[in-house]
Write an enzyme that holds these catalytic residues in place. Structure first.
Site, mmCIF file in Angstrom:
data_model
loop_
_atom_site.group_PDB
_atom_site.id
_atom_site.type_symbol
_atom_site.label_atom_id
_atom_site.label_comp_id
_atom_site.label_asym_id
_atom_site.label_seq_id
_atom_site.Cartn_x
_atom_site.Cartn_y
_atom_site.Cartn_z
ATOM 1 N N ASP A 49 0.847 -1.201 0.000
ATOM 2 C CA ASP A 49 0.000 0.000 0.000
ATOM 3 C C ASP A 49 0.880 1.249 0.000
ATOM 4 O OD1 ASP A 49 -1.951 1.882 0.253
ATOM 5 O OD2 ASP A 49 -2.832 1.049 2.073
ATOM 6 N N ASP A 50 0.792 2.035 -1.041
ATOM 7 C CA ASP A 50 1.558 3.291 -1.173
ATOM 8 C C ASP A 50 3.060 3.040 -1.322
ATOM 9 O OD1 ASP A 50 -0.958 4.288 -0.663
ATOM 10 O OD2 ASP A 50 -0.385 5.564 1.013
ATOM 11 N N CYS A 88 -6.099 4.416 -2.959
ATOM 12 C CA CYS A 88 -6.267 3.042 -2.465
ATOM 13 C C CYS A 88 -7.496 2.267 -2.955
ATOM 14 C CB CYS A 88 -6.273 3.056 -0.938
ATOM 15 S SG CYS A 88 -4.819 3.846 -0.218
ATOM 16 N N ARG A 92 -7.798 -0.990 -5.896
ATOM 17 C CA ARG A 92 -8.146 -2.358 -5.472
ATOM 18 C C ARG A 92 -9.369 -2.880 -6.226
ATOM 19 N NH1 ARG A 92 -5.370 -2.730 -0.353
ATOM 20 N NH2 ARG A 92 -4.023 -0.923 -0.598
ATOM 21 N N LYS A 141 -5.480 -5.264 4.177
ATOM 22 C CA LYS A 141 -6.347 -4.088 3.971
ATOM 23 C C LYS A 141 -7.300 -4.330 2.802
ATOM 24 C CE LYS A 141 -5.917 0.614 2.230
ATOM 25 N NZ LYS A 141 -5.120 1.840 2.219
ATOM 26 N N HIS A 143 -10.530 -2.497 2.025
ATOM 27 C CA HIS A 143 -10.826 -1.141 1.539
ATOM 28 C C HIS A 143 -11.786 -1.094 0.345
ATOM 29 C CE1 HIS A 143 -9.085 3.187 1.792
ATOM 30 N NE2 HIS A 143 -10.314 3.054 2.250
ATOM 31 N N SER A 166 -7.935 1.833 5.611
ATOM 32 C CA SER A 166 -6.560 2.277 5.855
ATOM 33 C C SER A 166 -6.269 2.372 7.355
ATOM 34 C CB SER A 166 -6.320 3.643 5.212
ATOM 35 O OG SER A 166 -6.510 3.556 3.821
ATOM 36 N N HIS A 224 1.657 2.304 3.896
ATOM 37 C CA HIS A 224 0.723 3.415 4.149
ATOM 38 C C HIS A 224 0.972 3.921 5.572
ATOM 39 C CE1 HIS A 224 -3.083 5.523 4.745
ATOM 40 N NE2 HIS A 224 -3.395 5.342 3.470
ATOM 41 N N ASP A 276 -0.712 -0.633 -4.697
ATOM 42 C CA ASP A 276 -1.943 -0.001 -5.193
ATOM 43 C C ASP A 276 -1.731 1.357 -5.844
ATOM 44 O OD1 ASP A 276 -1.277 1.266 -2.803
ATOM 45 O OD2 ASP A 276 -3.365 1.450 -2.121
ATOM 46 N N ASN A 277 -0.737 2.110 -5.346
ATOM 47 C CA ASN A 277 -0.483 3.450 -5.891
ATOM 48 C C ASN A 277 0.881 3.917 -5.418
ATOM 49 O OD1 ASN A 277 -2.813 3.952 -3.506
ATOM 50 N ND2 ASN A 277 -0.905 5.091 -3.237
ATOM 51 N N LYS A 292 1.565 9.653 -4.947
ATOM 52 C CA LYS A 292 0.178 9.220 -4.722
ATOM 53 C C LYS A 292 -0.808 10.378 -4.958
ATOM 54 C CE LYS A 292 -2.820 7.547 -0.986
ATOM 55 N NZ LYS A 292 -2.882 6.993 0.375
HETATM 56 MG MG MG Z 1 -2.645 3.137 -1.248
#
Ligand code: MG
Length: 472
Positions: A49-50, A88, A92, A141, A143, A166, A224, A276-277, A292
């Site tokens: 994540d991130d 996020c 997904r 996660k 989300h 998150s 994240h 994810d990003n 992001k």
């Molecule tokens: Mg993310």
């Protein structure tokens, strides 16, 4: 079409659908039985994540990631793998459905107060693998909606363990769910031990299902923010807490690869790793522009590693364009089925198996929330719209608004990966081709998205046209 003709046509479609459903169900059962005998592939999808494009050692990063580097050496590493969205939840939605988040009903980040989630009309990878006899688990996660009806256990997963949104959203509750039952493990997560606990869950799941086939989806909570690492990793990296957290994620990947070896599952298990990003306040987008929350490459281009010894050639680097939306059609086909909804991704097995270096595909669109901002085809990327202020920064008094650019910007990512040199004026035919594709592709999106697109281009540009250096 006249009315009786229309009714007849629809009855015919209904009959076809019913027939194809029955055929598909029967074929699915037969396929499941056949695959059980053949040893259908297991799939492990690890999603950070991130995480930035430039964070991993194998992507030139400064933080030591020996296990992920080993995964790259033993498999394939992609240099043009794009998330379908720079934040996020939508990314997904695209990953699990193979569709643009603007089509899949999750165009923006979901918050704990939201009462919505991934719509029932969407079909996840897990839902497509379940009828083939797969055991499925989601760890981490989610989300895509935290209310019971939206949890993974209602979207094709047999079991779920993790924070459903998150870790900066309050309260960061840890849930354990099985179909029809949701238990709270912790009202407020002990963030320091999340990664080892996720890993322990993954190892137990692999051991329990070593007879296969299984699908493990492991969307990690980190890196994240807020960042936290266990005592074993805290303070050990020379790159602060971000480095500690990434090294613990790397360790986790190593534990999973070791478990596959221990259970003799390496050759029959496809392991995928991505994020994810792009990076947020910390983390490195490498040489890419943006982070992001932007549709510059730094917001959406991600590391992507794929390993399946004997099927995916070792140590290869693929520069072909691929997307998170490609995971569903690729994985589902590999496992012996096909998507049930129309998907925007394509089967990238010809890239993964080393048969091809690039695939012919339609332009990929970059959305931020409801809004189309860019399109990518081959080495070129066209920007047509952008917000009037950066995300997570104070908005202008007039509010944060998506606006058309004074003139489209064209970048050749093969020699300008950081999107610094606009070559639109020298290439009007490429710009025109992109604009035609965008117009045609946008016609296929839901009304809300088409309306948002039309409203953007009915507005004034992001800056004064008179002041724009290209237009003087
Ligand atoms: Mg993310």
């Amino acid at each position: 079409m006249h009315l009786p003709e229309f009714i007849l046509y629809n009855s015919y479609l209904l009959m076809l659908n019913r027939r194809s459903f029955l055929t598909t169900t029967a074929a699915g059962l037969a396929a499941a039985t056949a695959h059980a005998a053949e040893g259908k592939p297991n799939v492990i999808l690890i999603y950070a994540d991130d995480l930035g494009y430039g964070d991993l050692g194998c992507y030139g990063g400064k933080i030591a990631t020996p296990h992920l580097d080993r995964m790259a050496r033993e498999g394939m590493r992609f240099t043009n793998f794009l998330s379908a969205n720079p934040v996020c939840s939508p990314s997904r939605a695209a990953l699990l459905t193979g569709r643009y988040p603007t089509r899949a009903g999750v165009p923006r980040v979901l918050f704990p107060q939201d009462q919505v989630g991934l719509p029932d009309s969407e079909v996840t990878i897990a839902q497509l693998l379940k009828p083939l006899g797969y055991k499925t688990m989601c760890i981490g996660k989610w989300h895509l909606g935290h209310l019971p009806k939206y949890l993974p256990t209602n979207r094709g997963f047999d079991e779920y363990y993790g924070i459903p949104y998150s870790n900066d959203m309050i309260p960061p509750v840890v849930l354990h769910a099985t179909p029809g039952k949701v238990e709270t493990v912790e009202e407020r997560a002990t963030l320091e031990t999340l990664t080892p606990r996720y890993t322990e869950q993954a190892l137990q799941f692999i051991e329990a299902n070593k007879g296969g086939p299984f699908f493990l989806y492991m969307p990690h909570t980190y890196p994240h923010i807020p960042l936290a690492a266990s005592p074993r990793f805290k303070g050990k990296s020379p790159h602060g807490i971000y480095g500690d957290v990434l090294q613990e994620l790397d360790w986790s990947v190593g534990e999973i690869l070791t478990a596959l070896k221990k259970h003799n599952l390496e050759k029959n298990t496809l392991v995928l790793f991505s994020s994810d990003n792009g990076p947020w306040f910390m983390g490195s987008p490498g040489h890419l522009r943006g982070r992001k929350g932007t549709t510059y490459e730094g917001g959406v281009r991600e590391p992507f590693l794929a390993r399946m010894p004997g099927k995916i050639p070792a140590g290869k680097v693929c520069h072909g364009v691929a997307s998170t939306m490609d995971i569903l059609p690729t994985v589902v086909k590999l496992c012996g089925s096909s998507p049930s909804n129309p998907v925007d991704g394509i089967d990238i097995w010809p890239l993964l198996s080393g048969q091809k270096q690039e695939l012919e595909r339609e332009a990929l669109l970059y959305f931020d929330n409801l809004y189309l901002q860019c399109a990518r085809k081959g080495k070129y990327k066209l920007h047509v719209a952008r917000y009037n202020s950066a995300v997570y920064s104070p908005a202008p008094a007039s509010g944060r608004v998506n606006l058309p650019l004074p003139a489209p910007e064209l970048y050749d990512l093969s020699n300008d990966p950081d999107e610094s040199y606009d070559i639109a004026p020298e290439n009007p035919e490429i710009v025109k081709d992109f604009e035609g594709r965008i117009e045609r592709l946008m016609r296929g999106f839901p009304e809300q998205i088409r309306k948002a697109h039309a409203e953007t281009f009915a507005k004034q540009t992001t800056g004064s046209t008179a002041a724009h250096p290209r237009l003087k």
